[in-house]
Design an enzyme around this catalytic site. Structure first.
Site, short mmCIF file in Angstrom:
data_model
loop_
_atom_site.label_atom_id
_atom_site.label_comp_id
_atom_site.label_asym_id
_atom_site.label_seq_id
_atom_site.Cartn_x
_atom_site.Cartn_y
_atom_site.Cartn_z
N LEU A 144 16.76 9.63 18.50
CA LEU A 144 15.82 10.39 19.34
C LEU A 144 15.37 9.53 20.51
CD1 LEU A 144 13.50 11.79 16.52
CD2 LEU A 144 14.99 13.15 17.98
N LYS A 162 5.71 8.22 20.03
CA LYS A 162 5.39 7.14 19.09
C LYS A 162 3.88 6.87 19.01
CE LYS A 162 8.33 4.87 17.33
NZ LYS A 162 9.45 4.00 17.61
N CYS A 195 -24.59 -20.85 -5.91
CA CYS A 195 -23.86 -20.72 -4.65
C CYS A 195 -24.44 -19.56 -3.82
CB CYS A 195 -22.38 -20.45 -4.96
SG CYS A 195 -21.40 -20.12 -3.50
N GLU A 233 6.65 17.72 13.79
CA GLU A 233 6.79 17.09 12.47
C GLU A 233 6.42 15.62 12.57
OE1 GLU A 233 11.00 17.22 11.77
OE2 GLU A 233 11.06 19.34 12.27
N CYS A 251 -21.47 -23.91 -1.04
CA CYS A 251 -22.46 -24.66 -1.81
C CYS A 251 -21.94 -26.03 -2.24
CB CYS A 251 -22.87 -23.87 -3.04
SG CYS A 251 -21.60 -23.82 -4.31
N CYS A 295 -16.50 -25.93 -2.68
CA CYS A 295 -16.89 -24.62 -2.15
C CYS A 295 -17.41 -24.78 -0.73
CB CYS A 295 -17.97 -24.01 -3.04
SG CYS A 295 -18.68 -22.51 -2.34
N LYS A 354 7.02 11.74 12.26
CA LYS A 354 8.22 10.91 12.28
C LYS A 354 8.06 9.90 11.16
CE LYS A 354 11.26 8.40 15.40
NZ LYS A 354 11.59 7.24 14.61
N ASP A 407 8.70 6.90 8.65
CA ASP A 407 9.28 5.59 8.88
C ASP A 407 10.07 5.18 7.64
OD1 ASP A 407 9.85 3.42 10.31
OD2 ASP A 407 7.89 2.46 10.14
N CYS A 458 -15.22 -20.87 -7.14
CA CYS A 458 -16.34 -21.79 -7.02
C CYS A 458 -17.04 -21.86 -8.38
CB CYS A 458 -17.30 -21.28 -5.95
SG CYS A 458 -18.91 -22.06 -6.02
N TYR A 460 14.46 16.98 7.33
CA TYR A 460 14.04 17.45 8.65
C TYR A 460 15.16 18.15 9.42
CZ TYR A 460 15.82 12.75 9.78
OH TYR A 460 16.57 11.62 9.87
#
Ligand code: IVH
Length: 675
Positions: free
Chosen positions: A84, A316, A434, A115, A413, A410, A117, A119, A428, A227
């Site tokens: 297309l 698109k 903390c 419709e 803390c 961490c 498209k 993928d 952690c 389709y």
């Protein structure tokens, strides 16, 4: 059984299985439970095993895959498989419409079929005398590969045509794709088992179809949406493209439910916009919209240029994958202490939004991708999922890239990080020491499905913790209007509202309270089961792991998290403070009380007037019902409010009991759930 009656049984089973598979995979409206389908299927396999000469190409048993091939043979497409032309803007789409009109000259009105498209991978299916005899890839458009064994494993592809009126030879074209949920599922599994992780659903579909061993394809969640019909010489079977697709539906094919026929290019623009809006909510990836002149006579008049038709165009959508620079990796600490690497990206427009952060999951994922700071990476954003880094563009790697080093402490803390054996996640060890975990715990506690404190959003929680006003969830119930009225984003009125909302949250239910504590692996459903099983908090808090495992859906891991949570003095103190400060659940909502709806599955749909769906759900659950999100053969009753849509239609199609809001209120009143 005699051979004759076995043979009759075999034919009956095939018919039934074709029908149920169509209802399940194409109509999405199963009429029998999965176990029953499996029973029929196994019965068929048994008969065919006893009589190998009775096996036919169109038997549902063919869906399981066949012995591996050594290579794919080639297939010549009698009618070439074209591509297309694309446009990327409304202006270009209007140009397309002008070109079509000027070629048609006569100024007559005509319609466009619109419709999505999809993928995926373009495929041709050939049916001779109503039986699928060949499936082929597009290849270069003239010669493709024979993937017959593989397409037979795809349940939405009919092995045998239904209905009537199909030509002796029918060639159907469409797209094979992998729905996003299936893609996430197989990738999740691949990550756990060191298998192949696919970059996107399209690659996953291509990889799954390219298997010489069709038994592998059979295990992949593929679908096909049709389709078009390859146009044969001779008498035309229908006047328009959309009519052809309608016939395909009748013959048992899946055709996009989004197909529309419109009468102007302005309507095409509206269609594009409306599907673009809904793109994230679709179950599969689409990369644009295809507009086709609907009349086959006009299509013939317009003809083709090189490899694309003049009568169709693909408009698109913005890309769902883009390349950008990985500038840095930061580490975020979640509610349960899990430390997640977050990619800091050069901002890039992808999947319709500007993305500057992406998830990297964990260190196993970083290793798998081989990604380094300073790399160019492919970012994918599709659906409601957080953007992901799916690939490194190695061609663009320069000298200055840096390795991503796992932190030892961490970042919030400074407690040591731990990695449980066999787990990919760093955690952690600071617990509620903390700050990050505290903030996340409080955000969770206040959230809608937990204590539902209206107006206490993430930003305010962070502000309160940073200002030292609260350290634990129990401290929320000590806050005063005076303390918070002067903070940023606050004022007298909003402070009063917030304090009132906190006050209101004190009256709750036991399941909500348990869920709000944020115990690892204890989601809403588990909290509900725990509340039902134990009936009261002290019993649950003092339960042993063995006693916890007796609760529905609680396994050893959840039991150990629960036990550890309530064994921690700090947590017991917080729970006590919450209760001392007024959090309670009225006995009227007696958990563990009579459960007249136990064992039933209900679905709520549409808008209710006298209560929210969430409230209705809680009441039904309190009466013992399971409340599911979608209608299936297992649903006992659907309560449909105003403007109920597809769920109501499906319930009616499946002959499931449907009641309206009055009916629901009556159930509550009759069985004692009403207040
Ligand atoms: S029509 C002659 N319709 O897009 C027209 N194609 O870029 C041939 N595709 O190879 C195609 N959804 O794989 C058509 N609704 C749709 C489509 C669609 C996806 C794919 C198809 C084709 C490619 C062309």
């Amino acid at each position: 059984m005699s051979d004759i009656s076995q043979r009759e049984r075999l034919l009956a089973l095939r018919e039934q299985l074709h029908k149920h598979s169509y209802q399940y995979y194409v109509l999405d409206a199963p009429q029998i439970p999965d176990v029953e389908y499996d029973r029929l299927f196994n019965e068929l396999l048994d008969i065919e095993a006893a009589h190998p000469d009775w096996q036919t190409d169109d038997s549902p048993s063919q869906r399981v895959g066949a012995a591996p091939l050594s290579s794919f043979s080639q297939v010549r497409h009698e009618t070439p498989m074209l591509s297309l032309d694309n446009v990327f803007s409304e202006d270009e789409l209007l140009d397309f419409d002008r070109r079509v009109k000027s070629r048609l000259e006569d100024g007559a009105e005509f319609s466009y079929a619109c419709e999505p498209k999809l993928d995926g991978i373009a495929v041709s299916l050939l049916y001779v005398d109503g039986v699928l005899v060949r499936g082929a890839t597009r290849g270069d458009g003239r010669v493709g590969e024979d993937i017959t064994q593989n397409v037979k494993t795809i349940s939405s592809i009919p092995l045998k045509l239904q209905g009537e009126g199909w030509p002796d030879e029918l060639e159907v074209r469409g797209e094979i794709y992998m729905p996003r949920a299936g893609f996430e599922r197989i990738n999740e599994l691949a990550r756990e088992t060191d298998g192949k992780v696919f970059v996107n659903p399209r690659n996953a579909a291509a990889g799954s179809l390219r298997q010489l061993d069709s038994r592998i394809t059979a295990k992949r969640p593929l679908e096909m949406s049709c389709y078009g019909i390859a146009q044969q010489e001779g008498e035309a079977l229908f006047a328009s493209h959309s009519e052809g697709l309608q016939r395909l539906r009748e013959w048992g094919f899946l055709v996009s439910p989004e197909l529309r026929v419109v009468s102007s290019i302005a309507d095409c623009v509206d269609y594009y916009q409306s599907l673009l809006q809904r793109r994230d909510g679709l179950a599969y990836d689409i990369d644009g919209i295809v507009f086709k002149v609907d009349s086959l006579a006009l299509q013939a008049k317009l003809g083709f240029v090189s490899r694309a038709p003049r009568w169709a165009i693909a408009h698109k959508f913005p890309a769902q994958e883009e390349i950008t620079l990985l500038r840095d990796v930061e580490f975020q600490v979640g509610r349960t202490g899990a430390v997640t690497p977050v990619a800091k990206l050069e901002p890039v427009f992808v999947g319709g939004v500007t993305v500057s952060n992406a998830s990297l999951h964990n260190f196993d994922e970083i290793e798998r991708l081989g990604v380094m700071i300073g790399d160019y990476v492919v970012v994918r954003r599709a659906g409601d999922v957080i953007p992901q880094i799916v690939q490194v563009v190695l061609d663009r790697r320069t000298k200055g890239t840096e390795e991503i080093i796992a932190p030892v402490k961490c970042p919030v803390c400074e407690s040591l990080l731990e990695r449980a054996p066999g787990e990919a996640v760093l955690r952690c060890s600071g617990g509620l020491v903390c700050g990050a975990q505290r903030k996340e715990a409080i955000k969770h506690f206040a959230s809608r499905k937990a204590m539902d404190i209206d107006g206490l959003g993430d930003k305010l929680v962070e502000q309160f913790v940073d200002a030292g006003l609260i350290n634990t969830v129990a401290d929320l119930y000590l806050l005063s209007v005076e303390q918070i009225a002067n903070l940023d984003r606050m004022g007298q009125k909003s402070a009063e509202n917030l304090i009132a909302a906190i006050e209101k949250s004190k009256t709750t239910t036991l399941p909500r309270f348990l869920y709000s504590l944020g115990i690892r692996e204890v989601g809403e459903a588990t909290a509900l089961n725990l509340a039902r099983h134990f009936g009261a908090l002290p019993e649950l808090m003092s339960a042993s792991e063995d006693m916890l495992i007796e609760v529905e859906d609680v396994g050893p891991i959840v039991a150990s998290h629960l036990h550890a949570f309530f064994a921690t003095e700090f947590n017991r103190d917080v729970v006590k403070q919450l209760c001392d400060r007024g959090v309670h659940w009225p006995a009227a909502q007696k958990q563990g009380g009579a459960q007249p709806l136990a064992g039933q599955t209900w679905v709520l749909t549409g808008n209710l007037e006298s209560m929210t769906r969430g409230e209705a759900k809680e009441k039904l659950q309190a009466l013992g019902a399971k409340v599911a999100g979608s209608v299936s053969a297992k649903t006992d009753c659907v309560a449909a409010g105003v403007s109920a849509g597809s769920k109501l239609a499906k319930a009616e199609a499946l002959g499931i009991k449907v009641i309206d809001e009055q009916g629901l209120l009556k159930v509550f009143a009759d069985v004692g759930g009403g207040e």
